[in-house]
Structures are given as C-alpha cells and as structure tokens.
Design an enzyme around this catalytic site. Structure first.
Site, PDB file in Angstrom:
ATOM      1  N   LYS A 342       0.598  -1.118   0.442  1.00  0.00           N
ATOM      2  CA  LYS A 342       0.443   0.188   0.264  1.00  0.00           C
ATOM      3  C   LYS A 342       0.451   1.085   0.016  1.00  0.00           C
ATOM      4  O   LYS A 342       1.973   1.462  -0.392  1.00  0.00           O
ATOM      5  CB  LYS A 342      -1.286   0.035   1.257  1.00  0.00           C
ATOM      6  CG  LYS A 342      -2.297  -1.140   0.940  1.00  0.00           C
ATOM      7  CD  LYS A 342      -3.181  -0.904   1.589  1.00  0.00           C
ATOM      8  CE  LYS A 342      -4.314  -1.934   1.676  1.00  0.00           C
ATOM      9  NZ  LYS A 342      -5.444  -1.274   2.516  1.00  0.00           N
ATOM     10  N   ARG A 376      -3.891 -10.113   5.118  1.00  0.00           N
ATOM     11  CA  ARG A 376      -4.665 -10.481   3.809  1.00  0.00           C
ATOM     12  C   ARG A 376      -3.128  -9.914   2.270  1.00  0.00           C
ATOM     13  O   ARG A 376      -2.684  -8.344   3.196  1.00  0.00           O
ATOM     14  CB  ARG A 376      -5.444  -8.767   3.728  1.00  0.00           C
ATOM     15  CG  ARG A 376      -5.919  -8.994   2.136  1.00  0.00           C
ATOM     16  CD  ARG A 376      -7.074  -8.273   2.259  1.00  0.00           C
ATOM     17  NE  ARG A 376      -7.761  -8.570   0.929  1.00  0.00           N
ATOM     18  CZ  ARG A 376      -7.376  -7.036  -0.027  1.00  0.00           C
ATOM     19  NH1 ARG A 376      -6.844  -6.215   0.121  1.00  0.00           N
ATOM     20  NH2 ARG A 376      -8.129  -7.801  -0.892  1.00  0.00           N
TER      21      ARG A 376
END
Length: 397
Positions: A342, A376
């Site tokens: 991210k 995740r």
C-alpha cells in the site's frame, strides 16, 4: 552481581503472560488467580464525560488506589465536560465497576461498558469461524489471506489476473504457497477508482468463483460492498464476504450475510481524512458497523474487523493506526490487517508498488506482534514465512 543490582522490567500485555510469569517462579494456582487482576494495568479513555461524573470518577479511582486524569477546569467547575483517562489495575477497575451502579450522572451505565471492555480486551484462546470449506481456526497462528484481483485497474496487479484462467491459476499458486484463505475482488478500491456496476463486477467474478468453489479446499472470500454481489457469491458456495464499507454502503449487506450465516469482514472506511480523535473515532465506527451487522442477524462469532489501512486516512494516520493495532482488541473480534504494497509503504520508503515487499514484511511482523489474527497479502510465500517467524516469537507455538 548481587540480587539488589539487577532489576528486570517486564511487559505484561495480557493475563496469559501474567500467569506464565508466575508459574515460572513457582506461584501456586490459587495465588495466580488472585494476583492476575493485579498484574494487568490499563489506561481507559472516556470521551465527553460530564464534569459532575468526572469528579466522582476521580474520587472513586483514588479511593481504590488508581487514578483519573482529566482537564484542569473540572475541579473548578469551569468546563461542562472532559475526556478522562483511567489508570488502574484490572482489580481496581473491577472494584470500580462494583461501586458505579450506585452512582448518578450516567455512571451506573458506565459500569457495564467497563466490564465489557475488560472482557473483550482479555479475550483469548482458540476460536473457530464456521465456513463451508471447514472452519477458520484463530489463536494458534496468524492466518494468511491471499489476494486475487479480477480487475483491469487494481493499484498493485491490475490486469495480471483479469483473465479467469489466469486468476484461477494464481489462486491455486497462492494456496500452494500457504494461503489459508483466498480473497477475490472484481472491483478495484484503490484511491480514485471508478465504481463498477454490480453486473460488471459479477461478470468478472462469476467464472472465477465457479471454478474456485469446485477446485480449492481453503475458504474463499469475496471482496465486495454490494449486497447483490454478495448474495450471488454465497449462492455459488463462497465462504466469506469482505466489505470495505462495513455494511454501510449497501443497507441489505448485513441481512444477506445473516441469511447465509456467512462470516463477514467489517472494515473501517470513511470519506476524507478528518477525525476528532483518530483511534476513538475508528473504534466508534467499527462498533456501529458491528451493531448494524448483529442487529440484522449476523452471528457475533462470525464477524472479523479490519482497521482499513489506506482507506480514509493519510500517511501519518495510517502509521499511527499501525502502532496502535492492539487497541482494536477492545471490540472483542478477530482482527484482519491489510497493508500489502500500500501507499503507506511507498510514501514512507519512497518506493514504487513492485518494490514494497520488505515494507510489507515489516507491517506484517508488527501486526502479528500486536495480536492481529489474519493478514491479507499479495506475496503469500514470503509473508507466510514472516508470519511464522513472528508467531514463533509472539505465540511461541
């Protein structure tokens, strides 16, 4: 050196640690149970407490050997309300809970909230979440969710697995690498993404899910905030729904999950990055989503929460949440963490998406250290290794 010269300062994050420490020095079983509540120290934060109630809390905490910190104007009655920090052992808080029902100004209701918070914070042990492909067993080790994006525009791997055959092949590869769950998404939710109509989302998902349901043995999750997509996926035999809007984007989502008794991942999300109190606001929002889900019939033990790293938060806010993940435990739900590749990592290290493996590994290790139950990730093989190493240190399995 003599015994007076070496003093060890030990972090005691939970009851299990306190028990283990006392067992190691030979404390008897009854003594351990009596002393565990005295070994656990808490700082509880209360928001917007009326000044009259705050003054009573101060007196009651001092009477039990604890402390209550509040705004300076409370003592002189120059302000109407204040935030309050309670510093106490668990035993001191239990004694406070016994006394508060006798008080006024809303303190009688506070007792139940404090007790529920303590119980959730100390919730431990093995937990099973029911899925058609077998239960998710939480508490023994950190589970790994592998990401399969069936989209042309995902921020990390957009287009790589847009072809159904490629997506299915990738899912099999992730399972072989150690994924405990496969999470399939048909709409990119990267910053600035264009929403995809439900029919297009399902056109992308359906051929992939049909094959995965038939071919893989680990639970399958679908990343969607649309109730109709969730219903179609559950009809096919998918196990879990992963909703980035925590049942808030589609009013029917909670009822759909309840109808199928499906586990649901509730993520924190919001428009913009304005907060009055970052962690308090996130906890409040997640608690409201949990209440919405449970109020529509979702079983409490089938709810997983996600702090939503990268959603409705700027870089500094994301970093702060990462450092305070343990605070999410007060909600009493398993925690999923999604940080893989991210922008928080890219901005911190000034690296493009394809060079964020080490940054992701750091966030995964920190998450495991703070009690996260599921991670995740895109890079399953590498992150399985990171999680196992972190588990060996933290859980000592």
């Amino acid at each position: 050196m003599s015994w007076q010269e070496i003093i060890e300062v030990i972090n005691v994050p939970d009851a299990a640690t306190a028990r283990k420490l006392m067992e190691e020095i030979g404390v008897d079983a009854r003594g351990i149970e009596l002393m565990v509540p005295k070994a656990l120290h808490y700082c509880l934060k209360l928001k917007d407490v009326p000044a009259r109630a705050a003054n009573i809390l101060k007196q009651e905490m001092l009477a039990r050997g604890g402390e209550a910190a509040m705004a300076a104007g409370v003592a002189g009655w120059s302000i109407e309300k204040t935030d309050v920090l309670l510093f106490a052992t668990r035993r001191q808080l239990e004694l406070l809970v016994e006394k508060l029902p006798q008080q006024y100004f809303g303190l009688n209701k506070l007792a139940a909230a404090i007790q529920a918070t303590l119980n959730s914070r100390e919730k431990a042990g093995i937990q099973e979440i029911k899925c058609p492909r077998g239960p998710l067993v939480l508490g023994r080790r950190t589970l790994v969710m592998g990401i399969v994006n069936v989209t042309p525009d995902s921020f990390s791997d957009g287009g790589f697995f847009y072809d159904p055959g490629a997506a299915v092949e990738h899912a099999h590869r992730l399972v072989d690498e150690g994924a405990d769950i496969i999470d399939v998404g048909g709409e990119s939710t990267r910053p600035g993404h264009e929403p995809v109509p439900a029919e297009e989302e399902w056109r992308r998902l359906e051929p992939v899910l049909k094959r995965l349901v038939a071919e893989i043995k680990v639970p399958i999750s679908v990343d969607t905030y649309k109730a109709i997509t969730a219903q179609r996926a559950l009809d096919l035999g998918v196990d879990i729904i992963n909703d980035i809007w925590g049942c808030r984007a589609d009013a029917a989502m909670a009822a759909v999950c309840a109808r199928y008794q499906a586990p649901i991942i509730i993520m924190h999300n919001q428009q913009g990055t304005e907060y009055q109190d970052l962690m308090f606001d996130i906890l409040t929002s997640l608690k409201e989503s949990i209440s919405l889900a449970e109020g529509n019939g979702v079983l409490p033990e089938q709810i997983i929460i996600d702090p939503g790293i990268g959603f409705g938060k700027d870089l500094q806010q994301n970093l702060e949440v990462m450092g305070r993940l343990r605070e999410l435990k007060v909600l009493g739900k398993p925690i999923l963490l999604g940080t893989s590749r991210k922008s928080m990592i890219g901005k911190t290290l000034n690296l493009p998406v394809d060079q964020r493996l080490e940054g992701t590994a750091a966030t995964v290790a920190l998450g495991v250290a703070q009690g996260v139950d599921i991670i995740r990730v895109h890079d399953v093989q590498a992150m399985v290794r990171v999680a196992r190493m972190a588990d060996a240190i933290v859980r000592r399995f």
